[in-house]
Design a protein around this motif. Structure first.
Motif, PDB file in Angstrom:
ATOM      1  N   SER A   1      -6.957  -3.841  19.120  1.00  0.00           N
ATOM      2  CA  SER A   1      -6.991  -4.331  20.700  1.00  0.00           C
ATOM      3  C   SER A   1      -6.124  -3.529  21.494  1.00  0.00           C
ATOM      4  O   SER A   1      -4.936  -3.737  21.569  1.00  0.00           O
ATOM      5  CB  SER A   1      -6.938  -5.782  20.702  1.00  0.00           C
ATOM      6  OG  SER A   1      -7.246  -6.286  22.074  1.00  0.00           O
TER       7      SER A   1
ATOM      8  N   THR B   1      -2.376  -4.940  17.882  1.00  0.00           N
ATOM      9  CA  THR B   1      -2.667  -4.672  19.491  1.00  0.00           C
ATOM     10  C   THR B   1      -1.670  -3.730  19.972  1.00  0.00           C
ATOM     11  O   THR B   1      -0.513  -3.491  19.470  1.00  0.00           O
ATOM     12  CB  THR B   1      -2.393  -6.029  20.054  1.00  0.00           C
ATOM     13  OG1 THR B   1      -2.926  -5.858  21.399  1.00  0.00           O
ATOM     14  CG2 THR B   1      -0.846  -6.584  19.885  1.00  0.00           C
TER      15      THR B   1
ATOM     16  N   GLY C   1     -11.047  -4.133  24.628  1.00  0.00           N
ATOM     17  CA  GLY C   1      -9.995  -4.885  23.786  1.00  0.00           C
ATOM     18  C   GLY C   1     -10.071  -6.236  23.657  1.00  0.00           C
ATOM     19  O   GLY C   1      -9.912  -6.937  22.524  1.00  0.00           O
ATOM     20  N   GLU C   2     -10.729  -7.061  24.786  1.00  0.00           N
ATOM     21  CA  GLU C   2     -11.161  -8.325  24.432  1.00  0.00           C
ATOM     22  C   GLU C   2     -12.203  -8.801  23.861  1.00  0.00           C
ATOM     23  O   GLU C   2     -12.388  -9.228  22.902  1.00  0.00           O
ATOM     24  CB  GLU C   2     -11.195  -8.969  25.832  1.00  0.00           C
ATOM     25  CG  GLU C   2     -11.186 -10.389  26.004  1.00  0.00           C
ATOM     26  CD  GLU C   2     -11.463 -11.288  27.590  1.00  0.00           C
ATOM     27  OE1 GLU C   2     -11.384 -12.440  27.409  1.00  0.00           O
ATOM     28  OE2 GLU C   2     -11.172 -10.357  28.454  1.00  0.00           O
TER      29      GLU C   2
ATOM     30  N   PRO D   1      -5.700  -5.129  26.114  1.00  0.00           N
ATOM     31  CA  PRO D   1      -7.076  -5.793  26.294  1.00  0.00           C
ATOM     32  C   PRO D   1      -6.605  -6.764  27.383  1.00  0.00           C
ATOM     33  O   PRO D   1      -5.481  -7.098  27.890  1.00  0.00           O
ATOM     34  CB  PRO D   1      -7.023  -6.670  24.872  1.00  0.00           C
ATOM     35  CG  PRO D   1      -5.537  -6.718  24.688  1.00  0.00           C
ATOM     36  CD  PRO D   1      -4.886  -5.516  25.086  1.00  0.00           C
TER      37      PRO D   1
END
Length: 843
Positions: free
Chosen positions: A538, A558, A515-516, A541
């Motif tokens: 994401s 996210t 996710g990062e 993350p």
């Protein structure tokens, strides 16, 4: 909502009868359509292009499928169709018109794939259900390639009587076509033996006066027989676990219903029984919450065979057979609605009383349920590459729209001929290197492939283990980009994917360290040329420090699990705050969600069971519904963004645990506190004032001062308002005045966590100050309310979510509203500090 005694109300019955809606959409080539929501026993008229083509057709009962009306000539694109009903000497108005179109306008790749539903299919089964059909299509079933049943002019969900009955070891499939255009076949369903003994049938409660009963607890495909007071009434075939039976005469209180079921002769169940309840026991029906502006009500519970009457301010405004009843006019703020049900002369002893909420989004379609294609699957191997001084394999698994289900299946020819398809690349996070973590999102990949995407899960296992730091994240990002480059080569010179991939429409999804990685992959030098990464999802993350600056040029979503026991800081909140997307960004803060349960290969609950945690299927459902809505909107142009905005709710999803943030880049920002204007000015450069509270600007993060406290984990500047006396107000000036009619005010808000979890929710009011100086208010409870913080025992966070305030709720919708200021009022007796950010005018 509450129930009140019907006898205490002076309800006025008028001659109004709700129009019965025509089931939409309607497509060319259909020889039948369906009409819904009419009174039981009503007759129906159908108008086609201004001419009544059917008159006085007996409707029967509106549930479960509505009335099938057969046409003398097939529908043609451009036809305009509507219906009306007659009941107890009253004729309704005409329903909203439905315009016929070609199915290829909505389904350019042909009719969607039928689905056998429900499953499993049992040997001895005599009736099988098929779903995901276009109204009016022809559907048939095969078992081991031999046709067993066929129905023309099918409903969207259709039961088919099979001959002969299903047998052991059969492979059952459904097929369909409309207007000569065939669908792909359904997935194969193997017949599976039913558990023995078969359960006793049950009944939904039946009340005197009804002419319809519902038998429940049935085995899919079984036959059952019904008796009334010991007298045999008939034998029926069923599909699913419930079946409605129409009776020749009304039931009386005390009548005894009995049913038995069987799949094979001599293997009957024990009988199930029900005694009919009296009129005095008939309760109020129950409806979904009303949203101001609604033109119908939807019933969530009503007596079988009942008629529902709806009263606005004690005057009848709707009458029909449900589950949807159209109203004579939209519900307005301040209207009081009562809903009763009748069976013959029997009227429910109580009525449900409702008022409309400013924001009460309805459950609509399933954004993950678009089922168009069979799904193929294949592992890919792009050789090796040097990344970060390591030799890594470019490999993973890809799911795609295929000719038929299975490994190594050819790409779907019709979809390939229509043009290149969007791609979604997925990247997992850190786990045991021996576990194939990239296989854990197969459910998400399959859903995307069914709707026409190519979904690639990148094998990052060689980067897993005890290593960490920014370099591990950049390596993952480069490996994602290497897989993108590999598929570019396959698109150019490969076989299965040659010429069918659209690198102008690429999305990324990453989980944990992945996710990062997906946040930085679009800006890495390794990103291949001629690739347009349009969106990034994401999921939970990390933040190992690999990100520099903001994600730009991509729409962003996210998903933050509140019960995350691994990345408990919910680092994705920082990426949301920093992101500068072309059009929008969205954040889902999901209570009772942990870190691991989104990946099927990560078996342990990472919070150790110390926090309330929903089950794995609920985690998957959240990712499926909101993730598919996101990728469909950005990459395919589908109308699914409402699920992320909060104007629609997906079915079968724990939406009450999902708290949304959303920001349009093009909205008029009144104050986001990022311009350095101090608390005395808003983002428009206009003055603010405060009375009865203390409001200041603070950094909503962990790293930099000034901070209100350490409960914020994002990366934004916002306002915290702390009440001194109730009510405390904060005024933000608009100059010149702004016309707000037809628009909405959006603001992000959080109940600030201080030390102990508060015992109850708090809230506030938002006001618009008109040019004459008057102020009109809406309470936050009318738009969904301010959620309590999720209690994580330690590191409980103040996490902001977006509330939408429609201007139509600030008094009469017929008055033009021009505002010279906006107000916040902390008016609760239990008022606590509230955090605010991103006050916008939308629309």
């Amino acid at each position: 909502m509450r129930d009140v005694p019907t006898g205490s109300l002076k309800l006025e019955d008028t001659a109004f009868l709700s129009p019965p809606p025509v089931g939409a959409p309607l497509y060319q080539g259909a020889h039948a359509l369906f009409v819904h929501g009419f009174n039981p026993g009503a007759t129906l008229d159908l108008e086609r292009n201004g001419v009544i083509v059917l008159m006085g057709v007996p409707g029967g009962f509106p549930q479960p499928l509505g009335a099938r009306l057969h046409l003398s000539a097939p529908l043609v694109a451009g036809d305009v169709v509507r219906a009306r009903q007659q009941a107890h000497g009253v004729t309704s108005g005409w329903s909203p018109s439905v315009t016929v179109r070609k199915h290829t306008q909505d389904h350019p790749d042909g009719p969607p794939r039928p689905r056998i539903d429900p499953v499993p299919v049992h040997p001895g089964g005599s009736r099988t259900g098929v779903a995901n059909l276009l109204t009016g299509s022809t559907v048939w079933l095969t078992a081991n390639a031999t046709e067993l049943a066929r129905v023309q002019d099918a409903a969207p969900r259709q039961g088919l009587d099979v001959t002969p009955d299903h047998r052991p070891w059969q492979q059952v499939r459904a097929w369909a076509h409309l207007d000569g255009d065939p669908s792909p076949p359904s997935p194969v369903q193997d017949t599976v033996a039913a558990p023995l003994p078969l359960p006793r049938p049950g009944f939904s409660l039946a009340y005197e006066g009804t002419r319809q009963v519902q038998v429940t607890n049935l085995v899919n495909g079984a036959r059952f027989e019904l008796s009334l007071n010991g007298a045999f009434q008939g034998t029926w075939r069923t599909w699913g676990d419930a079946h409605r039976v129409d009776l020749p005469a009304p039931l009386a209180a005390g009548d005894l219903l009995s049913a038995v079921q069987w799949l094979s002769p001599g293997w009957e169940s024990q009988p199930g029984e029900l005694q009919v309840w009296s009129c005095g026991q008939l309760p109020a029906p129950q409806a979904e919450p009303l949203q101001c502006g609604d033109t119908s009500i939807t019933l969530t519970m009503m007596a079988t065979g009942a008629t529902v009457k709806v009263y606005r301010n004690l005057v009848k405004a709707g009458e029909g057979g449900g589950p949807v009843v159209l109203l004579d006019a939209p519900v307005e703020h301040g209207d009081v609605i009562h809903v009763v049900q009748t069976l013959g002369t029997c009227v429910s002893q109580s009525a449900q009383q409702l008022t409309c909420l400013c924001v009460a989004p309805h459950v609509t379609s399933d954004p993950s349920g678009l089922d168009l294609f069979p799904v193929g699957q294949v592992d890919y191997d792009g050789g090796t590459t040097s990344i970060g001084g390591q030799t890594l394999h470019i490999r993973g698994t890809v799911f795609y729209p295929a000719q038929d289900d299975g490994g190594d299946a050819p790409f779907n020819k019709r979809r390939g001929k229509r043009g290149p398809v969007p791609l979604v690349f997925m990247a997992h996070g850190n786990h045991a290197p021996t576990d194939p973590s990239h296989l854990g999102y197969d459910y998400f990949q399959q859903a995307l492939a069914r709707m026409g995407f190519v979904a690639v899960s990148v094998d990052c296992n060689e980067l897993n283990g005890w290593t960490g730091g920014p370099g591990n994240i950049t390596d993952r990002a480069d490996l994602i980009n290497a897989s993108i480059a590999h598929f570019q080569r396959l698109n150019a010179v490969g076989q299965r994917f040659a010429g069918v991939l659209d690198f102008d429409k690429v999305g990324l999804m990453g989980h944990s360290r992945g996710g990062e990685a997906v946040v930085i992959a679009p800006s890495r030098p390794s990103r291949p040329r001629a690739v347009n990464i349009r969106c990034v999802l994401s999921l939970a993350p990390t933040d190992w420090g690999a990100t520099q600056g903001a994600l730009e040029g991509c729409e962003f979503l996210t998903l933050l699990p509140a019960a995350d026991g691994d990345v408990f800081e919910n680092d994705g909140a920082k990426y949301y705050d920093r992101c500068r997307p072309p059009k929008f960004k969205s954040q889902l803060y999901v209570h009772n969600a942990c870190h691991n349960f989104f990946n099927r290969r990560w078996l342990e609950n990472d919070n150790g069971g110390n926090l309330p945690t929903m089950d794995r299927s609920a985690h998957e459902r959240v990712l499926l519904t909101y993730g598919c809505a996101f990728f469909r909107s950005v990459l395919a142009g589908h109308d699914t963004l409402g699920f992320l905005v909060g104007t629609e709710l997906p079915p079968a999803t724990l939406t009450f645990l999902v708290h949304l943030s959303f920001k349009w880049s093009a909205g008029m920002t009144v104050d986001d506190h990022e311009q350095g204007n101090t608390i005395a000015k808003n983002s428009l450069g206009r003055p603010t004032t405060q009375m009865g509270l203390v409001a200041g600007e603070y950094r909503f993060n962990q790293a930099m001062a000034p901070q209100y406290n350490d409960s914020f984990y994002g990366d934004s500047i916002g306002m915290v308002a702390e009440p001194e006396a109730a009510p405390g107000t904060f005024r933000s000036q608009l100059e010149p005045p702004v016309t707000l009619s037809g628009k909405e005010l959006w603001i992000r808000v959080a109940d600030v966590f201080i030390e102990d979890m508060p015992p109850a929710k708090t809230g506030f009011q938002l006001g618009i100050e008109l040019t004459d100086g008057t102020v009109e208010w809406i309470d936050s409870d009318a738009v969904g309310g301010v959620p309590l913080p999720f209690d994580t025992v330690f590191l409980t966070k103040s996490m902001l979510s977006t509330l939408r305030f429609p201007i139509r709720c600030f008094g009469s919708s017929k008055i033009l509203r021009v505002a010279r200021a906006l107000h916040l009022k902390l008016n609760r007796e239990n008022a606590r500090p509230l955090a605010f950010d991103d006050l916008q005018v939308i629309g």
